[in-house]
Design a protein around this motif. Sequence first.
Motif, PDB file in Angstrom:
ATOM      1  N   VAL A 132       0.834  -1.204   0.000  1.00 15.36           N
ATOM      2  CA  VAL A 132       0.000   0.000   0.000  1.00 15.36           C
ATOM      3  C   VAL A 132       0.873   1.261   0.000  1.00 15.36           C
ATOM      4  CG1 VAL A 132      -1.696   1.318   1.337  1.00 15.36           C
ATOM      5  CG2 VAL A 132      -1.957  -1.153   1.090  1.00 15.36           C
ATOM      6  N   LYS A 133       1.970   1.209   0.733  1.00 15.69           N
ATOM      7  CA  LYS A 133       2.884   2.358   0.819  1.00 15.69           C
ATOM      8  C   LYS A 133       4.229   2.070   0.151  1.00 15.69           C
ATOM      9  CE  LYS A 133       0.469   5.040   3.717  1.00 15.69           C
ATOM     10  NZ  LYS A 133       0.188   6.437   3.615  1.00 15.69           N
ATOM     11  N   GLU A 134       4.360   0.901  -0.511  1.00 16.86           N
ATOM     12  CA  GLU A 134       5.626   0.458  -1.083  1.00 16.86           C
ATOM     13  C   GLU A 134       6.753   0.562  -0.060  1.00 16.86           C
ATOM     14  OE1 GLU A 134       6.300   2.321  -4.941  1.00 16.86           O
ATOM     15  OE2 GLU A 134       5.218   0.668  -5.884  1.00 16.86           O
ATOM     16  N   LEU A 135       6.535  -0.061   1.089  1.00 17.74           N
ATOM     17  CA  LEU A 135       7.523  -0.052   2.167  1.00 17.74           C
ATOM     18  C   LEU A 135       8.035  -1.464   2.431  1.00 17.74           C
ATOM     19  CD1 LEU A 135       5.804   2.223   4.856  1.00 17.74           C
ATOM     20  CD2 LEU A 135       7.717   2.822   3.366  1.00 17.74           C
ATOM     21  N   LEU A 136       9.320  -1.562   2.709  1.00  8.50           N
ATOM     22  CA  LEU A 136       9.934  -2.796   3.177  1.00  8.50           C
ATOM     23  C   LEU A 136      10.856  -2.422   4.314  1.00  8.50           C
ATOM     24  CD1 LEU A 136      10.579  -5.862   2.875  1.00  8.50           C
ATOM     25  CD2 LEU A 136      12.402  -5.189   1.316  1.00  8.50           C
ATOM     26  N   TRP A 137      10.672  -3.077   5.449  1.00  6.34           N
ATOM     27  CA  TRP A 137      11.535  -2.756   6.578  1.00  6.34           C
ATOM     28  C   TRP A 137      11.871  -4.009   7.367  1.00  6.34           C
ATOM     29  CZ3 TRP A 137       6.333  -1.801   6.548  1.00  6.34           C
ATOM     30  CH2 TRP A 137       5.576  -2.258   7.629  1.00  6.34           C
ATOM     31  N   LEU A 138      13.042  -3.937   8.017  1.00  8.67           N
ATOM     32  CA  LEU A 138      13.488  -4.962   8.943  1.00  8.67           C
ATOM     33  C   LEU A 138      13.176  -4.463  10.341  1.00  8.67           C
ATOM     34  CD1 LEU A 138      17.066  -5.610   7.515  1.00  8.67           C
ATOM     35  CD2 LEU A 138      14.925  -6.712   6.859  1.00  8.67           C
ATOM     36  N   MET A 139      12.765  -5.360  11.209  1.00  7.40           N
ATOM     37  CA  MET A 139      12.537  -4.988  12.604  1.00  7.40           C
ATOM     38  C   MET A 139      13.536  -5.778  13.448  1.00  7.40           C
ATOM     39  SD  MET A 139       9.149  -5.150  15.008  1.00  7.40           S
ATOM     40  CE  MET A 139       9.284  -6.883  15.387  1.00  7.40           C
ATOM     41  N   ILE A 140      14.368  -5.048  14.173  1.00  6.80           N
ATOM     42  CA  ILE A 140      15.398  -5.660  15.000  1.00  6.80           C
ATOM     43  C   ILE A 140      15.062  -5.392  16.460  1.00  6.80           C
ATOM     44  CG2 ILE A 140      17.883  -5.863  15.385  1.00  6.80           C
ATOM     45  CD1 ILE A 140      16.889  -6.189  12.385  1.00  6.80           C
ATOM     46  N   ARG A 141      14.651  -6.444  17.174  1.00  5.38           N
ATOM     47  CA  ARG A 141      14.350  -6.290  18.595  1.00  5.38           C
ATOM     48  C   ARG A 141      15.647  -6.131  19.389  1.00  5.38           C
ATOM     49  NH1 ARG A 141      11.413  -9.324  16.599  1.00  5.38           N
ATOM     50  NH2 ARG A 141      10.159 -11.106  16.992  1.00  5.38           N
ATOM     51  N   HIS A 142      15.660  -5.204  20.308  1.00  7.63           N
ATOM     52  CA  HIS A 142      16.846  -4.969  21.129  1.00  7.63           C
ATOM     53  C   HIS A 142      17.234  -6.210  21.919  1.00  7.63           C
ATOM     54  CE1 HIS A 142      15.775  -0.401  21.149  1.00  7.63           C
ATOM     55  NE2 HIS A 142      16.137  -0.835  19.960  1.00  7.63           N
ATOM     56  N   SER A 143      16.268  -7.056  22.259  1.00  4.35           N
ATOM     57  CA  SER A 143      16.520  -8.237  23.090  1.00  4.35           C
ATOM     58  C   SER A 143      17.068  -9.436  22.301  1.00  4.35           C
ATOM     59  CB  SER A 143      15.225  -8.662  23.787  1.00  4.35           C
ATOM     60  OG  SER A 143      14.239  -8.996  22.808  1.00  4.35           O
ATOM     61  N   GLU A 144      17.194  -9.292  20.975  1.00  3.57           N
ATOM     62  CA  GLU A 144      17.680 -10.409  20.160  1.00  3.57           C
ATOM     63  C   GLU A 144      19.160 -10.673  20.429  1.00  3.57           C
ATOM     64  OE1 GLU A 144      16.057 -12.516  18.468  1.00  3.57           O
ATOM     65  OE2 GLU A 144      14.198 -11.559  17.854  1.00  3.57           O
ATOM     66  N   PRO A 145      19.605 -11.916  20.174  1.00  3.94           N
ATOM     67  CA  PRO A 145      21.023 -12.247  20.368  1.00  3.94           C
ATOM     68  C   PRO A 145      21.925 -11.411  19.462  1.00  3.94           C
ATOM     69  CG  PRO A 145      19.731 -14.220  19.831  1.00  3.94           C
ATOM     70  CD  PRO A 145      18.814 -13.040  19.725  1.00  3.94           C
ATOM     71  N   GLU A 146      23.195 -11.383  19.809  1.00  4.39           N
ATOM     72  CA  GLU A 146      24.165 -10.547  19.096  1.00  4.39           C
ATOM     73  C   GLU A 146      24.225 -10.851  17.592  1.00  4.39           C
ATOM     74  OE1 GLU A 146      28.922  -9.491  19.213  1.00  4.39           O
ATOM     75  OE2 GLU A 146      27.997 -10.406  20.974  1.00  4.39           O
ATOM     76  N   TRP A 147      24.071 -12.113  17.214  1.00  9.20           N
ATOM     77  CA  TRP A 147      24.175 -12.445  15.787  1.00  9.20           C
ATOM     78  C   TRP A 147      23.143 -11.687  14.963  1.00  9.20           C
ATOM     79  CZ3 TRP A 147      20.585 -14.293  12.434  1.00  9.20           C
ATOM     80  CH2 TRP A 147      19.462 -14.949  12.945  1.00  9.20           C
ATOM     81  N   VAL A 148      21.945 -11.463  15.518  1.00 12.28           N
ATOM     82  CA  VAL A 148      20.890 -10.748  14.796  1.00 12.28           C
ATOM     83  C   VAL A 148      21.350  -9.321  14.479  1.00 12.28           C
ATOM     84  CG1 VAL A 148      18.559  -9.780  15.011  1.00 12.28           C
ATOM     85  CG2 VAL A 148      19.006 -12.136  15.730  1.00 12.28           C
ATOM     86  N   HIS A 149      21.971  -8.664  15.445  1.00 14.56           N
ATOM     87  CA  HIS A 149      22.419  -7.287  15.264  1.00 14.56           C
ATOM     88  C   HIS A 149      23.571  -7.208  14.254  1.00 14.56           C
ATOM     89  CE1 HIS A 149      19.778  -5.871  18.464  1.00 14.56           C
ATOM     90  NE2 HIS A 149      20.074  -7.022  19.046  1.00 14.56           N
TER      91      HIS A 149
END
Length: 110
Positions: free
Chosen positions: A74-91
């Motif tokens: 609808v808005k032509e948006l793509l985003w990643l959501m990175i939770r602060h509580s995720e393990p280091e590898w995610v960041h």
Amino acid sequence: MAKEKKSDDVYVDLPTGLSRDQIMAAVERASEAAGMYISHIGSYSRKKYPGSVHWHFKRDAKERGLIDATYWDVKELLWLMIRHSEPEWVHKFAPKLKRALNKEFAVLAG
């Protein structure tokens, strides 16, 4: 007092005019290029983002943590959501995934 954020949204630049199929194929290629796999495809918050596509990216099935991504046409948006509580590898992997996505979309943009 403002609520403390529990995650960061990282937006990916999308060229205009791509089809949903092109976006989905590019996301799959970018996932592989970043050394990850897609463990889930669904939708995200049907009320807030109707018709969206939502992915979970993992590095290893036995490993804790994941990267979320959402595409909302609808808005032509793509985003990643990175939770602060995720393990280091995610960041560490989130920037790799964003670079791989940008590369895929640059190719599609011509």
